[in-house]
Design a protein around this motif. Structure first.
Motif, PDB file in Angstrom:
ATOM      1  N   ASN A  95     -46.500  -4.204 -45.708  1.00  0.00           N
ATOM      2  CA  ASN A  95     -45.681  -4.677 -46.725  1.00  0.00           C
ATOM      3  C   ASN A  95     -46.349  -4.936 -48.071  1.00  0.00           C
ATOM      4  N   LYS A  96     -47.533  -4.228 -48.294  1.00  0.00           N
ATOM      5  CA  LYS A  96     -48.276  -4.568 -49.402  1.00  0.00           C
ATOM      6  C   LYS A  96     -47.920  -3.689 -50.671  1.00  0.00           C
ATOM      7  N   ILE A  97     -47.975  -4.288 -51.807  1.00  0.00           N
ATOM      8  CA  ILE A  97     -48.028  -3.563 -52.968  1.00  0.00           C
ATOM      9  C   ILE A  97     -49.638  -3.392 -53.324  1.00  0.00           C
ATOM     10  N   ILE A  98     -49.953  -1.937 -53.058  1.00  0.00           N
ATOM     11  CA  ILE A  98     -51.369  -1.547 -53.183  1.00  0.00           C
ATOM     12  C   ILE A  98     -51.865  -1.786 -54.687  1.00  0.00           C
ATOM     13  N   ARG A  99     -51.061  -1.160 -55.563  1.00  0.00           N
ATOM     14  CA  ARG A  99     -51.624  -1.231 -56.877  1.00  0.00           C
ATOM     15  C   ARG A  99     -50.485  -0.936 -57.791  1.00  0.00           C
ATOM     16  N   ILE A 100     -50.686  -1.805 -59.106  1.00  0.00           N
ATOM     17  CA  ILE A 100     -49.599  -1.476 -59.998  1.00  0.00           C
ATOM     18  C   ILE A 100     -50.558  -1.121 -61.195  1.00  0.00           C
ATOM     19  N   ASP A 101     -50.306   0.267 -61.805  1.00  0.00           N
ATOM     20  CA  ASP A 101     -50.726   0.839 -62.927  1.00  0.00           C
ATOM     21  C   ASP A 101     -50.040   0.513 -63.918  1.00  0.00           C
ATOM     22  N   ARG A 102     -50.106  -0.298 -65.113  1.00  0.00           N
ATOM     23  CA  ARG A 102     -49.322  -0.567 -66.179  1.00  0.00           C
ATOM     24  C   ARG A 102     -49.324   0.597 -67.132  1.00  0.00           C
ATOM     25  N   ARG A 103     -50.489   0.999 -67.297  1.00  0.00           N
ATOM     26  CA  ARG A 103     -50.832   2.001 -68.331  1.00  0.00           C
ATOM     27  C   ARG A 103     -49.867   3.514 -68.105  1.00  0.00           C
ATOM     28  N   ASN A 104     -49.938   3.867 -66.602  1.00  0.00           N
ATOM     29  CA  ASN A 104     -49.250   5.117 -66.248  1.00  0.00           C
ATOM     30  C   ASN A 104     -47.947   4.970 -65.680  1.00  0.00           C
ATOM     31  N   ARG A 105     -47.435   3.498 -65.555  1.00  0.00           N
ATOM     32  CA  ARG A 105     -46.106   2.885 -65.187  1.00  0.00           C
ATOM     33  C   ARG A 105     -46.071   3.876 -63.574  1.00  0.00           C
ATOM     34  N   VAL A 106     -46.713   3.238 -62.839  1.00  0.00           N
ATOM     35  CA  VAL A 106     -46.772   3.717 -61.453  1.00  0.00           C
ATOM     36  C   VAL A 106     -47.191   2.715 -60.613  1.00  0.00           C
ATOM     37  N   VAL A 107     -46.486   2.447 -59.463  1.00  0.00           N
ATOM     38  CA  VAL A 107     -46.773   1.453 -58.463  1.00  0.00           C
ATOM     39  C   VAL A 107     -46.924   2.080 -57.048  1.00  0.00           C
ATOM     40  N   LEU A 108     -47.895   1.594 -56.460  1.00  0.00           N
ATOM     41  CA  LEU A 108     -48.178   2.031 -55.135  1.00  0.00           C
ATOM     42  C   LEU A 108     -47.885   1.205 -54.259  1.00  0.00           C
ATOM     43  N   VAL A 109     -46.891   1.469 -53.305  1.00  0.00           N
ATOM     44  CA  VAL A 109     -46.146   0.597 -52.181  1.00  0.00           C
ATOM     45  C   VAL A 109     -46.443   1.237 -50.734  1.00  0.00           C
ATOM     46  N   GLU A 110     -46.371   0.207 -49.796  1.00  0.00           N
ATOM     47  CA  GLU A 110     -46.161   0.531 -48.448  1.00  0.00           C
ATOM     48  C   GLU A 110     -44.741   0.412 -48.063  1.00  0.00           C
ATOM     49  N   PRO A 111     -44.288   1.102 -46.867  1.00  0.00           N
ATOM     50  CA  PRO A 111     -43.291   1.154 -46.521  1.00  0.00           C
ATOM     51  C   PRO A 111     -42.356  -0.139 -46.496  1.00  0.00           C
ATOM     52  N   GLY A 112     -43.028  -1.173 -46.063  1.00  0.00           N
ATOM     53  CA  GLY A 112     -42.289  -2.221 -46.024  1.00  0.00           C
ATOM     54  C   GLY A 112     -42.087  -3.404 -47.021  1.00  0.00           C
ATOM     55  N   VAL A 113     -42.633  -2.843 -48.327  1.00  0.00           N
ATOM     56  CA  VAL A 113     -42.194  -3.652 -49.590  1.00  0.00           C
ATOM     57  C   VAL A 113     -40.691  -3.405 -49.973  1.00  0.00           C
ATOM     58  N   THR A 114     -39.918  -4.335 -50.061  1.00  0.00           N
ATOM     59  CA  THR A 114     -38.304  -4.364 -50.481  1.00  0.00           C
ATOM     60  C   THR A 114     -38.303  -4.656 -51.916  1.00  0.00           C
ATOM     61  N   PHE A 115     -37.006  -4.335 -52.423  1.00  0.00           N
ATOM     62  CA  PHE A 115     -36.735  -4.395 -53.834  1.00  0.00           C
ATOM     63  C   PHE A 115     -36.914  -6.012 -54.619  1.00  0.00           C
ATOM     64  N   PRO A 116     -36.557  -6.821 -53.749  1.00  0.00           N
ATOM     65  CA  PRO A 116     -36.633  -8.218 -54.574  1.00  0.00           C
ATOM     66  C   PRO A 116     -38.214  -8.593 -54.647  1.00  0.00           C
ATOM     67  N   THR A 117     -39.099  -8.183 -53.729  1.00  0.00           N
ATOM     68  CA  THR A 117     -40.495  -8.572 -54.059  1.00  0.00           C
ATOM     69  C   THR A 117     -41.032  -7.615 -55.075  1.00  0.00           C
ATOM     70  N   LEU A 118     -40.800  -6.234 -54.969  1.00  0.00           N
ATOM     71  CA  LEU A 118     -41.282  -5.262 -56.161  1.00  0.00           C
ATOM     72  C   LEU A 118     -40.744  -5.870 -57.578  1.00  0.00           C
ATOM     73  N   ILE A 119     -39.493  -6.336 -57.896  1.00  0.00           N
ATOM     74  CA  ILE A 119     -38.982  -6.549 -58.989  1.00  0.00           C
ATOM     75  C   ILE A 119     -39.706  -7.781 -59.624  1.00  0.00           C
ATOM     76  N   GLN A 120     -40.282  -8.877 -58.809  1.00  0.00           N
ATOM     77  CA  GLN A 120     -40.853  -9.955 -59.265  1.00  0.00           C
ATOM     78  C   GLN A 120     -42.365  -9.482 -59.570  1.00  0.00           C
ATOM     79  N   ALA A 121     -43.087  -8.715 -58.718  1.00  0.00           N
ATOM     80  CA  ALA A 121     -44.407  -8.287 -58.921  1.00  0.00           C
ATOM     81  C   ALA A 121     -44.362  -7.636 -60.224  1.00  0.00           C
ATOM     82  N   LEU A 122     -43.707  -6.525 -60.432  1.00  0.00           N
ATOM     83  CA  LEU A 122     -43.898  -5.628 -61.815  1.00  0.00           C
ATOM     84  C   LEU A 122     -43.308  -6.346 -63.072  1.00  0.00           C
TER      85      LEU A 122
END
Length: 493
Positions: A95-122
């Motif tokens: 469930n790790k968010i591996i990397r958030i690339d602000r410049r290229n608007r890309v996020v690397l996620v593992e399979p266990g990452v859910t939408f509520p978690t991703l929304i807050q991190a982004l």
């Protein structure tokens, strides 16, 4: 302890191999009509190395593997084993968010990452995910992208693959494979050092293997991480609800608004689904549904970059002109529901969006029937659904309808949600028969079931060209020669 379980314990540890009967019972079924099948055990790996070892062990012992990344409730039967002796590979620990690339608007996620978690991190990076329609709190972001769940912002949807970019997958033959920009040169860390982003799905020779593993229900391999496209967090935004007594006028309007690439969120709901999203219990849903017009188009204007307020003002003026041309009116409030409240729910900004899953609020159960078509044909499918509801004595008011333009409006996701009480055997059997009959009728009318989950798969087989099935099985034989990955799903034997 049996030999297989002992070897799995050596790989992931004793605490991550589960064989308790109550736990196995939970994984043996879901809310679909797929017959229950109890798995042999559940294994919870933590990284790609453990997954690769599990797959190699499964090949050696010919043990079926069924991958699960989202938490319950499940609706589509794809996570229920089709054969006995299967091992559930639960990826919730990854469930790790591996990397958030602000410049290229890309996020690397593992399979266990859910939408509520991703929304807050982004949000901390001034980014927002490309969301499907109110996913449940336990829904895996990666699984949603692999299943090609439609996103609610069609202006960002250029291809059926979106928002998925690159993946790392371990195929059923045990080989680790990366797609697109992630191929190299070098590993991820080395690529990041030279400012390379995993933002392009096409690999060498412009071959896109990412598409190969979408919509396949885990029958080719296990994806260990994926890069997902994001969008800028808007600096100015405004929401509108456009009600209508008929669907045709909203569809004509949607075509025009999409052609001009205005706004952000653009989707159509009938009053039943709209009420389910806005209210928490059955009685409140019924009261709101009675006071709503039959159809509602939800539309938002969301701007970023330079002069966001000026951009919003210009788009608002164009929206007003277009709605007036089609005899419609953009409203900020409908039946006591504010458009701003709806927008916050759709973007996951309201905690209530994830407190309970909206498809279970009306009666406790829901069967989803969805397919791909074009906007101009959606109305005939709706008409047919209501005709069949009358024949099967199913209350038309309990059919939720969701129409989502995709791929810049060139096609659309058309979904019928059949709400029922799963504790009532008579009502459950009625819904099952209605679901099956409607599936047969719609495919004869040209509905394209791009994601044939069990039950629908069995109905659509006679309408699938033999060369397609033969080719699919050849691909399966290449990447999963031992047929260990979720056997019995799709059109594989």
């Amino acid at each position: 302890m049996l030999e297989l379980e002992e070897e799995l314990i050596d790989i992931v540890g004793a605490e991550n191999v589960l064989a308790d009967p109550l736990v196995l019972e939970q994984y043996s079924k879901d809310m679909s009509f797929v017959p229950p099948m109890r798995p042999r055990c559940v294994v919870k790996p933590k990284n790609s190395d453990e997954i690769q070892k599990i797959i190699k062990l499964a090949n050696k012992t010919l043990t079926p593997l069924v991958v699960v990344s989202s938490g319950p409730p499940h609706f589509r039967g794809d996570t229920v084993p089709s054969v006995g002796g299967a091992v559930i590979v639960d990826l919730s620990r990854m469930n790790k968010i591996i990397r958030i690339d602000r410049r290229n608007r890309v996020v690397l996620v593992e399979p266990g990452v859910t939408f509520p978690t991703l929304i807050q991190a982004l949000a901390k990076e001034d980014l927002a995910p490309l969301l499907p329609l109110l996913p449940r709190s336990t829904k895996s972001v990666l699984a949603s992208a692999l299943e090609t769940d439609p996103i609610i912002t069609p202006k960002y949807h250029w291809d059926v693959q979106d928002p998925l970019r690159c993946v790392e997958v371990i195929f059923g033959n045990g080989e680790l494979f990366r797609t697109g920009d992630a191929v190299g040169p070098g590993d991820l860390e080395e690529q990041w050092k030279v400012s390379k982003a995993q933002s392009r799905g096409l690999g060498p020779a412009n071959v896109d293997f990412t598409k190969l593993i979408q919509r396949v229900q885990g029958t080719l391999g296990i994806v260990t991480w994926a890069s997902i496209e994001c969008r800028p967090l808007p600096k100015a935004k405004e929401a509108f609800i456009i009600p209508s007594e008929d669907l045709e006028s909203l569809i004509e309007f949607a075509y025009k608004i999409l052609w001009r690439r205005l706004g952000a969120v653009c989707l159509i709901l009938n009053n039943c689904n709209f009420a389910c999203i806005l209210r928490e219990d059955g009685r409140s849903i019924e009261r709101l549904r009675e006071n709503l017009p039959p159809w509602l188009l939800i539309f938002t204007i969301e701007t970023s970059g330079l002069y966001p307020d000026k951009k919003l003002e210009c788009q608002r003026a164009e929206l007003v002109d277009l709605t007036r041309f089609f005899g419609l009116e953009p409203l900020s409030t409908v039946s006591g529901v504010s458009a701003e409240e709806v927008m916050k729910l759709l973007h996951g900004e309201e905690p209530s969006a994830y407190e309970s899953y909206w498809k279970l609020r009306l009666k406790g159960g829901c069967q989803e029937l969805f397919f791909t078509t074009t906007l101009n044909r959606a109305q005939k499918f709706v008409k047919k659904a209501f005709e069949l509801a009358g024949l099967h004595k199913f209350a038309a008011k309990d059919i939720g309808i969701y129409i989502q333009p995709i791929v810049q409006g060139t096609s659309c996701h058309c979904e019928f949600d059949l709400y029922y009480n799963p504790q009532n055997p008579e009502e459950t059997e009625q819904v099952k028969n209605f679901f099956q009959e409607m599936s047969r009728a719609l495919i004869k009318m040209g509905a394209f079931f791009a994601r044939p989950y069990p039950i629908v798969r069995d109905i659509t087989v006679p309408y699938i060209a033999a060369p397609y099935i033969i080719t699919s099985r050849k691909i399966k034989g290449i990447f999963d020669p031992s047929n260990i990955m979720n056997p019995g799903k799709l059109y594989f034997v």
